[in-house]
Each structure stands twice: as structure tokens, then as C-alpha cells.
Design a protein around this motif. Structure first.
Motif, mmCIF file in Angstrom:
data_model
loop_
_atom_site.group_PDB
_atom_site.id
_atom_site.type_symbol
_atom_site.label_atom_id
_atom_site.label_comp_id
_atom_site.label_asym_id
_atom_site.label_seq_id
_atom_site.Cartn_x
_atom_site.Cartn_y
_atom_site.Cartn_z
ATOM 1 N N LEU A 398 -95.042 -43.503 -55.692
ATOM 2 C CA LEU A 398 -95.614 -42.936 -56.912
ATOM 3 C C LEU A 398 -96.096 -41.508 -56.670
ATOM 4 N N VAL A 399 -96.853 -41.292 -55.574
ATOM 5 C CA VAL A 399 -97.359 -39.953 -55.264
ATOM 6 C C VAL A 399 -96.199 -39.023 -54.916
ATOM 7 N N LEU A 400 -95.191 -39.547 -54.240
ATOM 8 C CA LEU A 400 -93.990 -38.764 -53.934
ATOM 9 C C LEU A 400 -93.374 -38.216 -55.223
ATOM 10 N N ARG A 401 -93.253 -39.081 -56.226
ATOM 11 C CA ARG A 401 -92.682 -38.654 -57.510
ATOM 12 C C ARG A 401 -93.604 -37.670 -58.216
ATOM 13 N N LEU A 402 -94.902 -37.930 -58.159
ATOM 14 C CA LEU A 402 -95.863 -37.076 -58.862
ATOM 15 C C LEU A 402 -95.838 -35.648 -58.323
ATOM 16 N N LEU A 403 -95.724 -35.510 -57.006
ATOM 17 C CA LEU A 403 -95.760 -34.183 -56.393
ATOM 18 C C LEU A 403 -94.392 -33.508 -56.347
ATOM 19 N N GLY A 404 -93.335 -34.286 -56.597
ATOM 20 C CA GLY A 404 -91.996 -33.721 -56.511
ATOM 21 C C GLY A 404 -91.274 -33.568 -57.831
ATOM 22 N N ASP A 405 -91.810 -34.168 -58.895
ATOM 23 C CA ASP A 405 -91.160 -34.165 -60.205
ATOM 24 C C ASP A 405 -92.071 -33.446 -61.203
ATOM 25 N N ALA A 406 -91.735 -32.205 -61.529
ATOM 26 C CA ALA A 406 -92.588 -31.382 -62.401
ATOM 27 C C ALA A 406 -92.794 -32.028 -63.768
ATOM 28 N N GLN A 422 -101.097 -27.519 -61.888
ATOM 29 C CA GLN A 422 -99.938 -28.385 -61.627
ATOM 30 C C GLN A 422 -98.946 -27.692 -60.700
ATOM 31 N N LYS A 423 -98.704 -26.413 -60.969
ATOM 32 C CA LYS A 423 -97.757 -25.653 -60.153
ATOM 33 C C LYS A 423 -98.269 -25.534 -58.712
ATOM 34 N N THR A 424 -99.586 -25.435 -58.564
ATOM 35 C CA THR A 424 -100.195 -25.287 -57.237
ATOM 36 C C THR A 424 -99.927 -26.494 -56.351
ATOM 37 N N ILE A 425 -99.947 -27.701 -56.927
ATOM 38 C CA ILE A 425 -99.799 -28.908 -56.104
ATOM 39 C C ILE A 425 -98.367 -29.423 -56.030
ATOM 40 N N LEU A 426 -97.460 -28.881 -56.846
ATOM 41 C CA LEU A 426 -96.063 -29.318 -56.789
ATOM 42 C C LEU A 426 -95.401 -28.848 -55.502
ATOM 43 N N TRP A 427 -94.638 -29.713 -54.878
ATOM 44 C CA TRP A 427 -93.887 -29.318 -53.699
ATOM 45 C C TRP A 427 -92.764 -28.364 -54.094
ATOM 46 N N THR A 428 -92.592 -27.313 -53.313
ATOM 47 C CA THR A 428 -91.491 -26.386 -53.602
ATOM 48 C C THR A 428 -90.153 -27.055 -53.321
ATOM 49 N N LYS A 429 -90.121 -27.921 -52.293
ATOM 50 C CA LYS A 429 -88.918 -28.696 -51.984
ATOM 51 C C LYS A 429 -89.286 -30.172 -52.045
ATOM 52 N N PRO A 430 -88.919 -30.876 -53.120
ATOM 53 C CA PRO A 430 -89.254 -32.304 -53.208
ATOM 54 C C PRO A 430 -88.657 -33.091 -52.051
ATOM 55 N N ALA A 431 -89.448 -34.000 -51.496
ATOM 56 C CA ALA A 431 -88.973 -34.826 -50.383
ATOM 57 C C ALA A 431 -88.059 -35.929 -50.901
ATOM 58 N N SER A 436 -89.524 -39.200 -44.965
ATOM 59 C CA SER A 436 -89.147 -37.823 -44.640
ATOM 60 C C SER A 436 -90.141 -36.796 -45.163
ATOM 61 N N ALA A 437 -91.040 -37.197 -46.064
ATOM 62 C CA ALA A 437 -91.998 -36.257 -46.665
ATOM 63 C C ALA A 437 -92.983 -35.743 -45.626
ATOM 64 N N LYS A 438 -93.317 -34.465 -45.710
ATOM 65 C CA LYS A 438 -94.343 -33.886 -44.839
ATOM 66 C C LYS A 438 -95.694 -34.005 -45.544
ATOM 67 N N TRP A 439 -96.247 -35.200 -45.461
ATOM 68 C CA TRP A 439 -97.501 -35.482 -46.149
ATOM 69 C C TRP A 439 -98.645 -34.675 -45.543
ATOM 70 N N SER A 440 -99.569 -34.222 -46.398
ATOM 71 C CA SER A 440 -100.791 -33.563 -45.937
ATOM 72 C C SER A 440 -101.936 -34.565 -45.966
ATOM 73 N N ALA A 441 -103.070 -34.173 -45.379
ATOM 74 C CA ALA A 441 -104.248 -35.048 -45.393
ATOM 75 C C ALA A 441 -104.695 -35.336 -46.820
ATOM 76 N N ALA A 442 -104.608 -34.337 -47.703
ATOM 77 C CA ALA A 442 -105.005 -34.537 -49.104
ATOM 78 C C ALA A 442 -104.042 -35.482 -49.813
#
Length: 691
Positions: A398-406, A422-431, A436-442
Motif C-alpha cells: 500500500l505504501v509502495l503504491r502511495l509513494l510511487g503512484d501520483a 505530495q510532490k515532495t514525498i513522491l518517489w522520482t523513480k517508483p520501485a 527492491s524499494a529503497k525504503w527510508s526510516a520515515a
């Protein structure tokens, strides 16, 4: 006569006290021998019970270990009258030795009373104004494990004035080599009130540097385990620290107090659902840590629910039972309105649908029971409805989709996060996948929140949260989930908040933790940081935490304090020279510097043949110098601190307030002395030098 210390080797009372110490150690060894000799072969019904009981016996044996270099008792109370406790029955005016753990003789009579017992409380609280029925309070001084001095305070003698205990001062100022020590012999009245606060209430301790807030929190855990052992054995306790170095530093305190089973973790450990391999820019981490993300995630989880458009037809034998779409919609809407966990509602849906079928069966004259309802709930038609209407949700996906799907993020965050956020937290390259995602602590904290929306997080009996001021609102929520049915002790200092998302007030933090009514206690009397040093560091308070009271120090010694200005090319050499000076004195030395300066300083120290420790590594007589990045200095303490280039520490943070807070932390790490070495100008608040 005023209170004074006795340390003559031929002092007859001292010899008697040494004899009592020897007898107490012998009694403790006998207690351990009794535990080791227990035979449980014939007292357990099966091997499971035998394993459990054997584990408890082994824990008891371990807890009865005599730590040879740790005083078994550190005080004595002479009462005017016998306290009204079962363990103190006898003649008026009994004496009690106060120590780390209870020790009794062969007859079961106490030789040492646990510091947590009610009868021990006057050792910490009694004063000339309120003697608490004490005639005399005696403190003991030790060298290694040997009793070498004692000091008497006659609480009912008007001729004695209130004065600082010499032994108390020497214990506070004793050089620190090794991990953090307990403060069981030096707990002050205001600290004792926090330590002994009840288990049902949560407590927040705002503590200036050197006020002992971390030690107070750890001693509070030890006290609660003593007073509520069975309750906490079932529910569990947890100490949460800011990083592994900090946890290594404090890990010996509870075992020294006889508590061996308390778990320790960082917030990152708590939310370790995925491997963290990435980092966020400060702006992205701030948005991800904002409490509004909880509502975005709640919406995202619930976005999977769709109202049924078709009836559910259950075939049993020759009969067909039909639940119309509108009734299924009512069931789904009712479950949504109850706001229960997504997973719990998903489990309830087939049972509710089956119940609707059973109502129709009863109306038709049948008499179905619970077994029939369970069978209907497992029916393929009901399962198909659940899969379509309330599909399973995997939090990480779910979080993968949220951060990768604008588009998906925009739908869930509408009216909550601005388009820029929203733009600030979106991944520039969706995993492509969770692995394979490079998850951050947040990101891991977001997954933890989503996990709790799906399935309830286990709650503990008591949680201690140290260095709490650095947590984001979402991190507070993650900790709060671990103590929804228990209590929490929050420890920190708003002035030491060194993250861009650091909390401005404890009221705000407590609200995020789910403990809005918790009491906030302020400790301002310092025992660790020298008076001159804390006064100098406090010049930063108006800029970093204007609402806080300035800390004071009860330390009688001003401490060694120097500021050395050098030319830029000489900075590293001057810093090493300051370390050499510090190494001529007893105790531990911390060289604290900005992250950017660490490689150069490490190389210079190694070239000079100086052994360097990393933060959290235990110091020894041969290795006393620790190289500490400014970002890891929080919570640590050293006898002498050499602080390299303050301007670089400030510049290493994303904004000036955070930088000045980081500098405040670094300035307040010494116990006996501080040397500041700099080439760049100091921050304007500190430019005038020592007062």
C-alpha cells in the motif's frame, strides 16, 4: 555538630560497617547457593512446566550475582520508631541498610533492604524540615568494592545545617570509565518523586542536560518492576533509545539494579517491517513524519472497500438463500462506521453475511446453529463477496503504491496535503516491488501505521521513551501504539531537539502519543555538567527553546573550561593537542566534531598512535578517547570533552535552529571539563567567551 565524613582505618564504627558488608555478601552467596541447589525433578507435572520453572530458577540465580566492584549497600537509616511494615517488626529505633537488592540472613531477617521498598524512601526524601521519623541518615563511600568512608546526617539535630553531602558530591563527580552508571545512591527528592510515580499514570520529564533524566527513567522501570512485577511480567516493558550507541551506553544500568529482562530498542527497530536502505531529504522526511499522514493512510487503506452491487446467493443442498445487494451494502456500511481495524472488519464480514442467511433459514422454519453459520461463512459465494468488497491489504504494498503512484496519492491526500507536499514525498523513480524499494526510516514508520490500521499492534505494560524530543508525530504514534493499554515515561529536552521535525512542546508530543493527560515534570537542577559549562551553553536557550527554564548546577566545582581560537591550518593539530591535555587527567574523553570533520580527525589520531573508540564502545584504562560525530553525541557523557569547530556543527544541519540545538547538545556532554577549539567564528550567542 555538622555532618562530616569518616575515613580513618581504625575508626571503630567503620570496622563494624565493614563487618556488616562482609556478612551481607556472605548471606547473598548463601541465597544464591540455595537457589542453585533447588531440585525440581519431583515438583513439576510435565516437561513444559519443568522448563518454565527451570528458566525462572536460572533467572533468580543470575539476579543473585554479587557484583564485586558494586556496593551492596550505600546507606543506612536509623529510625526513631519502627516503621509499620511486616519486614520491620521489632523494637523502636531499628536500623536498615539500603542497597541495590534485598538480602536476608539464614533466619529470613533482612540485612539489606531493596532501595525500592517503602521503608527505603526516607533515604531519598527526608530533610531537616521533614525528617520522616529518621534520627540519622548515613551514607557510605567506596573505593572499588571496599567500604572506605561513611558520613552521618542527624536529621533531628537543630545544630546541623542543610549542606551538600561530601560523599554525594564525590559520587556524582567520580570519573566515568565504562558504560553509564546507575544513580541509585544519589537520587534526589525531585527525581525520587518521578521514579516512584504510580504505574497507571504516564509521566513526561523535561530535563535539562545533566539533570539525570535518563537515569531517572531507568530507575523508574526498576521501581515499577519491583512494585508491579506480576503485571509487568505478563504485559512486558520496553526502553526505547535514539540509537544503538546510546543503548549500548545504558545497557548495564538495569542489570546493576537486579533487572535482567527489560528489552531495549530504537524506534527503527520497532517499525522494522522492511529493510531501510534509503534516506530522505529533510523536506520529504518532515512531510512523511507529519501527523496528517495518518489520515492519508487511513483513506488509502479504506479505498480498497467497494459497496456490493450484486446479491449473494448461497446454495445449501436443494435450497438457495439470497441476500440482496442493498442488505450487503448496509452490512458493509455498518462495519465501516464502526471504524474497527480493516482486518478485523474483513473477518467479521463473512460472519455478518452468514448471519443474514441464517435469519432467512429461521424464517423458513429451519433451526440452524453456530456450526451452520460457520459453514455458510466459508461458502464459496460468501468468500467471493468478501474478496470483491473487502479485499486483503498488504501494508508495505500500500505504501509502495502511495509513494510511487501520483494519481493514487492525489486521491488519498486531497484536502490534506498540498500539491507541493505530495510532490515532495513522491518517489522520482517508483520501485517495482517491496523488496527492491529503497525504503527510508520515515517510510518504515508509514508502513507501521498502515499495519496498525489493518491489525492491532501489541501493547506493553510500560514503555520508557528517551530522547523523545527528536521524534516526528508519526514516530510518536508508532510508540504510542505500543502502550495503548499501558503507561509511558517520556524523557527529553526540547532544547536538544535536533531534527527539522522536532517537537516544539511536550503537550503536542503527548497528544500524538495518545497520552494527552500525562503530567509534565521539569528537572532543572543539574548534577553532571559543571556550573560554568552549563551557564555558557544556556546562552543558546533564547534562540533554541525560549520557553524553557535555564538549568542550574549543584556542582561546587566550576570545572575546567577553555576556549582556544586558532588559525584554520592549525585546527586539527590544536584539537589533538587539547586531547593530549585531557588524557593527562583521569576519566573518559570525548572528542566531538561535525560529521564532515570526523575522517580528518580520525586519520590524524591514528597517525599519532592514539587508540580511538566509537560511540557506545566501552572505555578502559588503556583506551579512554572516543571520537564522537556530533549527530551521535546525544545522551552520552564524558569526563572531559574536546569540542572541535562549533561552526561546522551548526553548518552541518539543515537550518540554524537545528544547528544551534545540536551545538547545545555537544556543549553539555562533559562531567568535569570542556575545551572548545575553533578557527571559524563562534555563533554570536557564544562569541563573548566564558562568563
Amino acid at each position: 555538630m555538622p555532618s562530616h565524613a569518616h575515613d580513618l582505618s581504625d575508626d571503630e564504627p567503620l570496622q563494624r560497617e565493614r563487618a556488616h558488608l562482609a556478612a551481607s555478601r556472605a548471606a547473598l552467596r548463601a541465597m544464591r547457593a540455595d537457589a542453585e541447589s533447588l531440585n525440581i525433578a519431583d515438583v513439576t507435572a510435565n516437561w513444559v512446566n519443568a522448563e518454565v520453572l527451570q528458566g525462572e530458577i536460572e533467572a533468580r540465580i543470575k539476579a543473585l550475582a554479587d557484583l564485586s566492584h558494586t556496593p551492596l549497600f550505600f546507606g543506612r537509616l536509623d529510625y526513631l520508631h519502627a516503621p509499620g511494615l511486616d519486614l520491620t517488626e521489632g523494637a523502636d529505633g531499628e536500623n536498615f541498610y539500603i542497597g541495590r537488592r534485598h538480602v536476608h540472613d539464614a533466619d529470613g531477617d533482612p540485612m539489606v533492604i531493596d532501595w525500592r521498598a517503602p521503608v527505603s524512601q526516607p533515604f531519598y526524601r527526608a530533610s531537616k524540615k521533614d525528617p520522616m521519623d529518621l534520627r540519622l541518615r548515613r551514607r557510605f563511600g567506596y573505593t572499588g568494592g571496599e567500604l572506605t568512608a561513611y558520613e552521618d546526617e542527624h536529621l533531628t539535630d537543630p545544630a546541623e545545617l542543610e549542606r551538600t553531602s561530601r560523599l554525594l558530591q564525590s559520587e556524582i563527580e567520580r570519573p566515568r570509565v565504562g558504560p553509564m552508571r546507575d544513580i541509585v545512591a544519589t537520587i534526589q527528592p525531585e527525581q525520587d518523586e518521578i521514579v516512584r510515580a504510580g504505574i497507571t499514570g504516564s509521566v513526561c520529564v523535561q530535563g535539562a542536560p545533566g539533570t539525570g533524566k535518563t537515569a531517572v527513567g531507568l530507575h523508574r522501570v526498576a521501581y515499577l518492576l519491583y512494585a508491579h512485577r506480576e503485571r509487568l511480567a505478563r504485559a512486558g516493558t520496553l526502553v526505547i533509545g535514539p540509537n544503538r550507541s546510546f543503548l549500548q551506553y545504558i545497557e548495564q544500568v538495569l542489570p546493576a539494579l537486579g533487572e535482567l529482562e527489560v528489552k531495549q530498542a530504537t524506534v527503527d527497530d520497532l517499525v522494522g517491517h522492511v529493510e531501510v536502505r534509503g534516506t530522505d531529504e529533510a523536506a520529504a522526511a518532515t512531510v512523511k513524519g507529519d501527523a496528517r499522514m495518518a489520515e492519508v493512510l487511513r483513506r488509502a487503506v479504506r479505498s480498497h472497500i467497494t459497496l456490493p452491487q450484486e446479491p449473494c446467493v448461497v446454495v445449501r443442498g436443494s435450497r438457495r438463500w439470497r441476500v440482496p445487494a442493498y442488505e450487503l451494502q448496509e452490512i458493509v456500511e455498518e462495519l465501516m462506521a464502526r471504524d474497527i481495524r480493516y482486518g478485523a472488519a474483513r473477518e467479521a464480514l463473512p460472519q455478518r453475511t452468514a448471519h443474514a442467511v441464517l435469519v432467512r433459514m429461521e424464517q423458513a422454519g429451519e433451526a440452524p446453529d453456530d456450526r451452520v453459520q460457520n459453514a455458510v461463512a466459508r461458502n464459496a459465494a460468501v468468500k467471493a463477496v468478501v474478496k470483491e468488497v473487502w479485499p486483503p491489504v498488504e501494508p508495505a504494498k500500500l505504501v509502495l503504491r502511495l509513494l510511487g503512484d501520483a494519481e493514487f496519492l492525489a486521491e488519498q491526500a486531497e484536502g490534506i496535503l498540498s500539491p507541493e507536499e505530495q510532490k515532495t514525498i513522491l518517489w522520482t523513480k517508483p520501485a517495482r516491488s517491496v523488496k527492491s524499494a529503497k525504503w527510508s526510516a520515515a517510510d518504515a514508520v508509514l508502513i507501521d501505521e498502515a499495519t496498525d490500521l489493518v491489525e492491532r499492534t501489541h501493547s506493553l505494560g510500560h514503555v520508557v521513551l528517551d530522547e523523545a524530543q527528536d521524534l516526528s508525530p508519526m514516530q510518536y504514534r508508532a510508540v504510542g501504539r505500543r502502550c495503548t493499554t499501558g503507561s509511558v515515561t517520556i524523557l527529553g529536552d526540547i532544547a536538544q531537539g535536533t531534527t527539522p521535525w522536532a517537537t516544539d512542546t511536550w503537550e503536542e508530543a503527548l497528544a500524538h502519543l495518545g497520552k494527552p493527560g500525562a503530567a509534565v515534570e521539569e528537572l532543572t537542577q543539574g548534577f553532571r555538567v559543571p556550573r560554568e559549562v552549563i551557564a555558557y551553553a544556556s546562552r543558546l536557550l533564547p534562540a533554541i527553546a525560549p520557553d524553557l527554564s535555564e538549568a542550574t548546577s549543584i556542582r561546587e566545582s566550576a570545572g575546567d573550561f577553555a576556549i582556544r581560537r586558532v588559525e584554520a591550518p592549525e585546527l586539527t593539530a590544536a584539537t589533538l593537542a587539547a586531547c593530549d591535555d585531557a588524557l593527562t587527567k583521569d576519566g573518559s574523553i570525548g572528542l566531538i566534531a561535525a560529521e564532515a570533520r570526523i575522517p580528518e580527525l580520525r586519520a590524524a589520531l591514528e597517525a599519532a598512535g592514539v587508540t580511538v573508540l566509537a560511540p557506545g564502545e566501552e572505555t578502559s584504562a588503556a583506551s579512554r578517547l572516543t571520537l564522537v560525530p556530533a549527530t551521535l553525541a546525544k545522551g552520552l557523557e564524558y569526563d572531559y570533552v574536546v569540542l572541535d569547530e562549533p561552526a561546522a556543527i551548526v553548518d552541518g544541519e539543515p537550518d540554524e535552529r537545528t544547528g544551534l540545538r545540536r551545538l547545545y547538545v555537544c556543549l553539555t556532554r562533559p562531567v568535569s571539563g570542556l575545551t572548545v577549539v575553533h578557527a571559524a567564528p563562534l555563533p554570536e550567542q557564544l562569541a563573548d567567551g566564558p562568563a
